[in-house]
Scaffold this motif. Structure first.
Motif, PDB file in Angstrom:
ATOM      1  N   GLY A 192       0.812  -1.223   0.000  1.00 50.74           N
ATOM      2  CA  GLY A 192       0.000   0.000   0.000  1.00 50.74           C
ATOM      3  C   GLY A 192       0.834   1.256   0.000  1.00 50.74           C
ATOM      4  N   LEU A 193       2.112   1.098   0.315  1.00 47.38           N
ATOM      5  CA  LEU A 193       2.999   2.263   0.289  1.00 47.38           C
ATOM      6  C   LEU A 193       4.440   1.796   0.156  1.00 47.38           C
ATOM      7  N   CYS A 194       5.030   2.137  -0.999  1.00 47.50           N
ATOM      8  CA  CYS A 194       6.468   1.936  -1.157  1.00 47.50           C
ATOM      9  C   CYS A 194       7.064   3.330  -1.197  1.00 47.50           C
ATOM     10  N   ARG A 195       7.777   3.690  -0.136  1.00 48.40           N
ATOM     11  CA  ARG A 195       8.324   5.057  -0.051  1.00 48.40           C
ATOM     12  C   ARG A 195       9.645   5.071  -0.833  1.00 48.40           C
ATOM     13  N   THR A 196       9.601   5.635  -2.025  1.00 48.47           N
ATOM     14  CA  THR A 196      10.783   5.509  -2.895  1.00 48.47           C
ATOM     15  C   THR A 196      11.998   6.267  -2.366  1.00 48.47           C
TER      16      THR A 196
ATOM     17  N   ILE B  74       3.429   2.502  -5.549  1.00 51.25           N
ATOM     18  CA  ILE B  74       4.725   3.158  -5.389  1.00 51.25           C
ATOM     19  C   ILE B  74       4.484   4.659  -5.320  1.00 51.25           C
ATOM     20  N   ARG B  75       4.983   5.234  -4.258  1.00 52.96           N
ATOM     21  CA  ARG B  75       4.779   6.680  -4.097  1.00 52.96           C
ATOM     22  C   ARG B  75       6.005   7.417  -4.628  1.00 52.96           C
ATOM     23  N   LEU B  76       5.753   8.460  -5.395  1.00 49.20           N
ATOM     24  CA  LEU B  76       6.862   9.253  -5.921  1.00 49.20           C
ATOM     25  C   LEU B  76       7.455  10.076  -4.785  1.00 49.20           C
ATOM     26  N   LEU B  77       8.649  10.607  -5.073  1.00 49.07           N
ATOM     27  CA  LEU B  77       9.458  11.265  -4.033  1.00 49.07           C
ATOM     28  C   LEU B  77       8.627  12.230  -3.162  1.00 49.07           C
ATOM     29  N   ASP B  78       8.799  12.100  -1.823  1.00 50.70           N
ATOM     30  CA  ASP B  78       7.971  12.904  -0.928  1.00 50.70           C
ATOM     31  C   ASP B  78       8.731  13.891  -0.037  1.00 50.70           C
ATOM     32  N   PRO B  79       9.864  13.505   0.563  1.00 49.84           N
ATOM     33  CA  PRO B  79      10.443  14.427   1.563  1.00 49.84           C
ATOM     34  C   PRO B  79      11.071  15.658   0.931  1.00 49.84           C
TER      35      PRO B  79
ATOM     36  N   PHE C 135       8.651  22.789   0.634  1.00 55.68           N
ATOM     37  CA  PHE C 135       8.944  22.310  -0.708  1.00 55.68           C
ATOM     38  C   PHE C 135       9.161  20.796  -0.667  1.00 55.68           C
ATOM     39  N   ARG C 136       8.073  20.071  -0.679  1.00 52.66           N
ATOM     40  CA  ARG C 136       8.127  18.601  -0.600  1.00 52.66           C
ATOM     41  C   ARG C 136       6.946  18.019  -1.371  1.00 52.66           C
ATOM     42  N   GLY C 137       6.886  16.690  -1.389  1.00 50.58           N
ATOM     43  CA  GLY C 137       5.779  16.013  -2.056  1.00 50.58           C
ATOM     44  C   GLY C 137       5.736  16.380  -3.528  1.00 50.58           C
TER      45      GLY C 137
ATOM     46  N   SER D 148      -3.835   9.209  -5.615  1.00 56.29           N
ATOM     47  CA  SER D 148      -3.345  10.316  -4.795  1.00 56.29           C
ATOM     48  C   SER D 148      -3.301   9.913  -3.333  1.00 56.29           C
ATOM     49  N   MET D 149      -2.259  10.387  -2.642  1.00 54.88           N
ATOM     50  CA  MET D 149      -2.299  10.342  -1.185  1.00 54.88           C
ATOM     51  C   MET D 149      -3.348  11.362  -0.773  1.00 54.88           C
ATOM     52  N   ILE D 150      -4.064  11.066   0.300  1.00 51.71           N
ATOM     53  CA  ILE D 150      -4.970  12.070   0.854  1.00 51.71           C
ATOM     54  C   ILE D 150      -4.417  12.430   2.223  1.00 51.71           C
ATOM     55  N   GLU D 151      -3.699  13.536   2.280  1.00 52.98           N
ATOM     56  CA  GLU D 151      -3.039  13.911   3.530  1.00 52.98           C
ATOM     57  C   GLU D 151      -3.026  15.420   3.736  1.00 52.98           C
ATOM     58  N   VAL D 152      -3.654  16.138   2.790  1.00 54.84           N
ATOM     59  CA  VAL D 152      -3.776  17.596   2.927  1.00 54.84           C
ATOM     60  C   VAL D 152      -5.276  17.884   3.065  1.00 54.84           C
TER      61      VAL D 152
ATOM     62  N   PHE E 130      -5.236   7.234   2.321  1.00 62.16           N
ATOM     63  CA  PHE E 130      -5.179   8.237   3.385  1.00 62.16           C
ATOM     64  C   PHE E 130      -3.822   8.190   4.086  1.00 62.16           C
ATOM     65  N   GLY E 131      -3.099   9.265   3.982  1.00 58.99           N
ATOM     66  CA  GLY E 131      -1.820   9.399   4.688  1.00 58.99           C
ATOM     67  C   GLY E 131      -2.117  10.059   6.025  1.00 58.99           C
ATOM     68  N   THR E 132      -2.535   9.226   6.973  1.00 60.10           N
ATOM     69  CA  THR E 132      -3.057   9.813   8.208  1.00 60.10           C
ATOM     70  C   THR E 132      -1.966  10.366   9.130  1.00 60.10           C
ATOM     71  N   ASN E 133      -0.706  10.106   8.800  1.00 62.35           N
ATOM     72  CA  ASN E 133       0.350  10.748   9.599  1.00 62.35           C
ATOM     73  C   ASN E 133       0.331  12.243   9.313  1.00 62.35           C
ATOM     74  N   ASP E 134       0.461  12.574   8.035  1.00 59.47           N
ATOM     75  CA  ASP E 134       0.444  13.998   7.676  1.00 59.47           C
ATOM     76  C   ASP E 134      -0.931  14.607   7.891  1.00 59.47           C
ATOM     77  N   LEU E 135      -1.968  13.809   7.589  1.00 58.85           N
ATOM     78  CA  LEU E 135      -3.317  14.358   7.724  1.00 58.85           C
ATOM     79  C   LEU E 135      -3.595  14.738   9.189  1.00 58.85           C
TER      80      LEU E 135
ATOM     81  N   ILE F  31      -5.690   3.102   3.496  1.00 58.59           N
ATOM     82  CA  ILE F  31      -4.985   3.973   4.450  1.00 58.59           C
ATOM     83  C   ILE F  31      -3.557   3.450   4.539  1.00 58.59           C
ATOM     84  N   CYS F  32      -2.592   4.362   4.555  1.00 52.30           N
ATOM     85  CA  CYS F  32      -1.207   3.906   4.677  1.00 52.30           C
ATOM     86  C   CYS F  32      -0.449   4.626   5.778  1.00 52.30           C
ATOM     87  N   GLY F  33      -1.134   5.472   6.560  1.00 53.48           N
ATOM     88  CA  GLY F  33      -0.481   6.079   7.724  1.00 53.48           C
ATOM     89  C   GLY F  33      -0.301   5.017   8.799  1.00 53.48           C
ATOM     90  N   GLU F  34       0.435   5.368   9.855  1.00 53.85           N
ATOM     91  CA  GLU F  34       0.714   4.435  10.954  1.00 53.85           C
ATOM     92  C   GLU F  34      -0.542   3.768  11.510  1.00 53.85           C
TER      93      GLU F  34
HETATM   94  C1  PEP Z   1       1.344   9.726   5.893  1.00 57.01           C
HETATM   95  O1  PEP Z   1       1.503  10.938   5.888  1.00 57.01           O
HETATM   96  O2  PEP Z   1       0.462   9.167   6.567  1.00 57.01           O
HETATM   97  C2  PEP Z   1       2.232   8.856   5.120  1.00 57.01           C
HETATM   98  C3  PEP Z   1       2.005   7.568   5.016  1.00 57.01           C
HETATM   99  O3  PEP Z   1       3.313   9.428   4.584  1.00 57.01           O
HETATM  100  P1  PEP Z   1       4.656   9.726   5.368  1.00 57.01           P
HETATM  101  O4  PEP Z   1       4.519   9.147   6.724  1.00 57.01           O
HETATM  102  O5  PEP Z   1       5.726   9.081   4.569  1.00 57.01           O
HETATM  103  O6  PEP Z   1       4.690  11.195   5.339  1.00 57.01           O
END
Ligand code: PEP
Ligand code: MG
Length: 888
Positions: free
Chosen positions: A560-564, A618-623, A677-679, A754-758, A777-782, A843-846
């Protein structure tokens, strides 16, 4: 009539049943049920939990109100037992025990032999034809009463016993002579009077009244409160009081007492398991003073009793449909059952028992799935001492709670708490433990006791907490005052390192490397059952081929999430990444990107191959890019360290390169990088970076497909907040795919999502969904964005205080905040499905690996949760339990 029912505070065993746990407490309800089921239980009655709660509010008045009912119940006991309260020929004695609706081992106190006084003592002695027994019973009663009702410490009583034993030159209490016991009783009565300031109460009614009140009050003792807090047990339940006519296991060699589990609570094997002592009374077995015999020995000592106990175990299991923990007493070769309750068990045993009970047709698969908690699943991944590693054995004891743990020796619970708060890992080592040590047990990595058996306090509590524990290490001599632990010539002090192997009952010297546990065949099969009932799939967050392999082994149905970004961090790749980021022209950047692409492609190909037939997101470059660059200080150091013997031109060139990097680092500095300047913003400004990744993914997919792999690639765009971002990348991916179709003739099914985290992305769900095949759902950032918390700052600065003040009930980064973040997800799911009916949602957040959050995702109707590989078994079970409508 209704009021009467409500005010009924006293129930005979015959009036209750197992369904009345809340009112009668677990112990009382089960005693009542056993009477109904025809098992031999000593007659008794129960004072309800409601009475306890009312007593805690109203005080003595409540006791006054219910006293007539208690007197009546006691008269009925006289009739049932043929004994007389406070009189001969055989005086009726009772035990007074607490019993909350939820089992709280060791938390509440028991008083045995209540009813003894200077008049009934000789009567008991005469009726039992055993004077020593009568004095022994009286001294136990005096001590228990003094401790429980009057709060006296046990030390002065223990001293007297020690003196008498020294005088008689013997080692154990049960060896004390009749005269010795007589002198113990006199001394105990004297201590009581001296410490309490009044003589020991002689009126049995007064004894009973005080004992009942003490049990009520013990609901609010500090150790009971701590236990409830540690185990999330509501403080509003109250405890019932069980008043039960005494039967005696200490009347001689034809008597005994014991505790037994109907199956092995450590590994789940279907054999009676437990311990007993001949000629002993209740508490002797669990107190850990005499080391009891294993229950299997009962077969040889009293075969008829063993046979009967097997029958009782069978009948109890068939009725309760679960493994039971039974207390029994044998009085002159008559077996009495004093208690039954669901047996606490290790995680391994929970799985084996649930699995076996399905095979034995006692329960069905769905029921079995409820019997294993997500926490059990987590514990099954416990560390173990590998069989092939060399170890130095310090001592052997009983394998009281499985798994392995290690740390420095500490002898007191307070010290354990202090050291762990400093970040140390500790092993709590004690002669035995008591409920007062609970805070030390809670923080220790493992527990070792020199005394006690498999049902000692340390053993029961450690199993419940999932901590490795070894009890009954009798060869260890522990001196708490001096802070040392001795075995022959070996002397260890507080602070020395040991390893505890709770699965095999070994205490090992030093720091032994441990391995992660494996999933048993039975657990694997249960997880298959779980997958069959769950509607949520469990996918994995996996960044490498190795992670992917592990994820499949644990049963993931996709990635569900390969953080490249993690792929750029190796020693050989990072310098290329650095160079690519600081490149002053697009051409230079492209040449480095080409090198990176070859590497990424190889990784993707290997991941697709591992995940043959399963989707890979596979998620494209994020940090932020600066995360890939060295720190300023490091660059300055690199400049200073340039070799002096290098050719001048070469040196200048290198220096210039480093200065450029310094400038770039300066230019990439941000006030708040996580919102900077990320994501996908990086992909908008440097489209060539994302294009490289898209090409690597598609080329890898085409190649893997050529090799016969079924590839399902899904490309995910991080941090989308504007529909134009998603539109742009959707077109980019489609354009590149078309190019490949044209140039290679190969066609491949892929998805873009799309990630949904904004938060803004949620508000414009419909627009984004036009271009997205899936949302995750990127619930860490969300969570960060919805709360406007930066996780690291919040956790280090104020979240703890918020939780303490109960402004928040849970850390929202651990357990999904349903009220805020969850509500937004709900909105998004509704709109997304309206726009695009078959959109895939996950969902791919923690939170994707957290059972409570998984239950919420199930309720939302997501398609999958994605979590780290080691959490997959937990998540699979939690997903099934959510589907079964079961919460732990
Ligand atoms: C998230 O934001 O929930 C997520 C999975 O992305 P990352 O933790 O890599 O920011
Ligand atoms: Mg994120």
């Amino acid at each position: 009539m209704r009021d009467e029912v409500k005010r009924k505070f006293v129930y005979d065993f015959e009036e209750g049943d197992a369904a009345m746990t809340n009112l009668l407490g677990g112990k009382g309800a089960n005693l009542a049920q056993m009477v109904r089921n025809g098992l031999r239980v000593p007659p008794g009655f129960i004072i309800t939990t409601q009475a306890c709660l009312s007593y805690l509010q109203e005080g003595e008045k409540l006791l006054e109100d219910i006293w007539p009912s208690i007197r009546e119940a006691l008269s009925r006991l006289e009739v049932k037992t043929g004994k007389k309260w406070g009189k001969g020929p055989f005086p009726l004695l009772v035990s007074v025990r607490s019993g909350a609706p939820v089992s709280m081992p060791g938390m509440m106190d028991t008083i045995l032999n209540l009813g003894l006084n200077s008049e009934t003592l000789p009567l008991l002695s005469h009726a039992s034809q055993n004077e020593r027994f009568a004095f022994d019973s009286y001294r136990r009663f005096i001590q228990m009463y003094a401790e429980v009702v009057k709060g006296l410490a046990s030390a002065s009583f223990e001293e007297i016993l020690a003196e008498v034993k020294a005088r008689e030159k013997i080692q154990f209490d049960y060896e004390i002579s009749t005269d010795g016991m007589r002198s113990v009783v006199s001394a105990f009565l004297a201590i009581y009077e001296a410490k309490v300031g009044e003589p020991f109460p002689q009126d049995p009614w007064e004894q009973l009244r005080q004992a009942i009140a003490a049990v009520f009050r013990s609901w609010n003792s500090s150790r009971a409160i701590t236990y409830r807090e540690l185990n999330s047990i509501p403080h509003t339940l109250g405890t019932a009081v069980n008043v039960v006519s005494m039967v005696f296991g200490n009347l001689g060699e034809q008597c005994g007492t014991g505790v037994c589990f109907t199956r092995n609570p450590s590994n789940g094997c279907p054999d009676l398991y437990g311990e007993f002592l001949i000629n002993a009374q209740g508490e002797d077995v669990v107190a850990g003073v005499r080391t009891p015999l294993p229950i299997s020995e009962l077969r040889y000592v009293m075969p008829d009793m063993h046979e009967e106990l097997l029958g009782v175990a069978h009948s109890l299991e068939n009725y309760y449909k679960d493994m039971q923990d039974v207390e029994f007493t044998i009085e002159n070769r008559r077996l009495y059952i004093l208690q039954t309750r669901e047996g606490k068990r290790s995680a391994a045993a929970a799985v084996k028992i649930a699995h076996d009970m399905v095979r034995e047709q006692i329960i069905n698969r769905q029921e079995a799935l409820k019997r294993v908690t997500p926490r059990d699943a987590e514990l099954l991944l416990h560390k173990q001492v590998p069989s092939d590693v060399h170890v130095s054995l310090l001592a052997e004891g009983l394998p009281a709670s499985p798994g392995a743990g290690k740390g420095i020796i500490t002898f007191t619970p307070d010290e354990a708490v202090r050291l762990t708060s400093e970040g140390q890992k500790v092993v709590l080592v004690r002669p035995e433990t008591s409920p007062d040590d609970i805070h030390g047990l809670a923080v220790a990595e493992a527990v070792v006791t020199s005394r006690g058996g498999m049902t000692s306090h340390a053993a029961v509590v450690a199993r419940g907490m999932g901590k490795p524990c070894v009890t009954g290490c009798e060869s260890l001599s522990i001196n708490i005052e001096q802070g040392i632990l001795q075995k022959g010539d070996i002397v260890l002090s507080a602070g020395d390192f040991i390893t505890v192997d709770g699965s095999y009952g070994r205490v090992l010297l030093g720091d032994v490397p441990l391995v992660d546990a494996q999933i048993t065949a039975e657990f694997s099969e249960m997880l298959q059952w779980a997958d069959n009932v769950a509607s949520l799939q469990v996918w994995a967050n996996a960044d490498t081929p190795l992670d992917a392999k592990r994820a499949r082994e644990f049963g993931a149905k996709g990635i569900g999430l390969c953080r490249t970004e993690h792929m750029f961090m190796s020693q050989e790749r990072l310098p290329i990444m650095e160079r690519m980021i600081v490149a002053e022209s697009k051409e230079k950047r492209l040449s480095d990107l080409e090198l990176l692409k070859a590497m990424q492609k190889e990784d993707f190909r290997a991941i697709f191959t591992e995940m043959d037939g399963y989707p890979v997101i596979i998620r494209l470059l994020d940090p932020p890019l600066h995360e890939f660059l060295p720190k300023e200080g490091d660059i300055k150091k690199r400049i200073l360290e340039l070799p002096t013997d290098m050719e001048e031109k070469e040196r200048l060139f290198r220096e210039e390169e480093l200065i450029d990097m310094l400038k770039k680092i300066e230019s990439l500095k941000e006030v708040n990088p996580m919102m900077g300047f990320r994501g996908c913003r990086v992909g908008i400004i440097y489209p060539e970076i994302y294009e490289m990744q898209i090409r690597a993914i598609l080329e890898a997919a085409i190649e893997a497909q050529k090799n016969g792999v079924t590839v399902i690639p899904e490309i995910m765009i991080p941090l989308v907040g504007i529909s134009g971002e998603m539109e742009f990348f959707r077109h980019t991916v489609d354009r590149i795919a078309q190019e490949y179709y044209k140039s290679t003739g190969a066609s491949i099914d892929y998805k873009v999502g799309s990630m949904i985290e904004v938060p803004r992305a949620i508000l414009i769900t419909e627009k984004i969904a036009l271009y997205a095949d899936f949302f995750s759902f990127g619930t860490n950032d969300l969570t960060q964005a919805v709360f406007a918390y930066s996780r690291d700052d919040a956790e280090s600065k104020f979240l703890g205080a918020y939780l303490e003040k109960e402004l928040l009930t849970e850390n929202p980064f651990h357990i999904l905040d349903r009220e805020g973040v969850g509500e937004m997800m709900h909105f998004c799911v509704d709109k997304a499905r309206k726009t695009r009916q078959n959109i895939s949602l996950g969902i791919c957040g923690e939170h994707g690996g957290n059972p409570e959050s998984i239950a919420f995702c199930h309720a939302l109707g997501l398609d999958y949760v994605s979590c780290s590989p080691f959490r997959i078994p937990v998540a699979r079970l939690a997903a099934a339990q959510a589907a079964l409508g079961f919460t732990n």
